[in-house]
Design a protein around this motif. Structure first.
Motif, PDB file in Angstrom:
ATOM      1  N   GLU A  96       0.990  -1.280   0.143  1.00 50.92           N
ATOM      2  CA  GLU A  96      -0.176  -0.044  -0.015  1.00 50.92           C
ATOM      3  C   GLU A  96       0.719   1.201   0.120  1.00 50.92           C
ATOM      4  O   GLU A  96       1.810   1.434   1.022  1.00 50.92           O
ATOM      5  CB  GLU A  96      -0.889  -0.128   1.299  1.00 50.92           C
ATOM      6  N   GLY A  99      -1.959   5.282  -0.440  1.00 51.22           N
ATOM      7  CA  GLY A  99      -3.700   5.175   0.002  1.00 51.22           C
ATOM      8  C   GLY A  99      -4.004   4.129  -1.284  1.00 51.22           C
ATOM      9  O   GLY A  99      -5.098   3.767  -1.307  1.00 51.22           O
ATOM     10  N   LYS A 101      -4.003   0.431  -2.525  1.00 52.89           N
ATOM     11  CA  LYS A 101      -3.560  -1.037  -2.026  1.00 52.89           C
ATOM     12  C   LYS A 101      -3.440  -1.877  -3.373  1.00 52.89           C
ATOM     13  O   LYS A 101      -4.439  -1.677  -4.262  1.00 52.89           O
ATOM     14  CB  LYS A 101      -4.471  -1.559  -1.158  1.00 52.89           C
ATOM     15  N   ASN A 121      -6.829  -1.104  -5.299  1.00 58.06           N
ATOM     16  CA  ASN A 121      -8.017  -0.991  -4.809  1.00 58.06           C
ATOM     17  C   ASN A 121      -8.901  -1.746  -5.206  1.00 58.06           C
ATOM     18  O   ASN A 121     -10.133  -1.268  -5.470  1.00 58.06           O
ATOM     19  CB  ASN A 121      -8.349   0.462  -4.869  1.00 58.06           C
TER      20      ASN A 121
END
Length: 133
Positions: A96, A99, A101, A121
């Motif tokens: 990560e 912000g 992942k 994400n």
């Protein structure tokens, strides 16, 4: 700055994907020995409800095919990909940064053919395959 961070994350993900492909190709023999145990673990995971309400397709064996690979499109969630393939992948790496992942999964067949997919994400960003039929 945000575009730079996304670019760096994507570049890092591509390096992770390349590294995993090389590692998978060089460790096919040792992976075959562990595959039977992994299949049991994966089967147990598939039998439990996934995050999504839809269950993966039932298959005779845990094998990813070229047809399934071609159905998978960028932007799909991990759960959507699992539904197409019919069994869960093995998490190869995760990180990560800023912000974002990033998780890479691998699906390995008995003959050494495989598919790798990178999600950022929980959206498919990159996929690759080796020797799928």
């Amino acid at each position: 700055m945000k575009k730079w961070m996304i670019g760096c994350g994507t570049l890092m993900g591509l390096f992770l994907l390349l590294g995993a492909c090389v590692a998978l190709m060089s460790s096919v023999d040792t992976e075959k020995d562990n595959l039977q145990a992994d299949k049991k673990t994966i089967s147990e995971k598939v039998d439990t409800p996934a995050m999504s309400t839809s269950e993966p397709a039932v298959k005779e064996n845990d094998e990813v095919t070229m047809e399934e690979f071609n159905k998978i499109k960028n932007g799909m969630t991990y759960e959507e990909v699992v539904k197409i393939i019919g069994f869960e992948g093995t998490e190869m790496s995760s990180s990560e940064i800023g912000g974002i992942k990033t998780i890479m999964y691998s699906w390995q067949n008995d003959d050494g053919s495989n598919m790798n997919a990178m999600f950022q994400n929980n959206k498919l960003n990159t996929k690759a395959q080796f020797g799928l039929k």
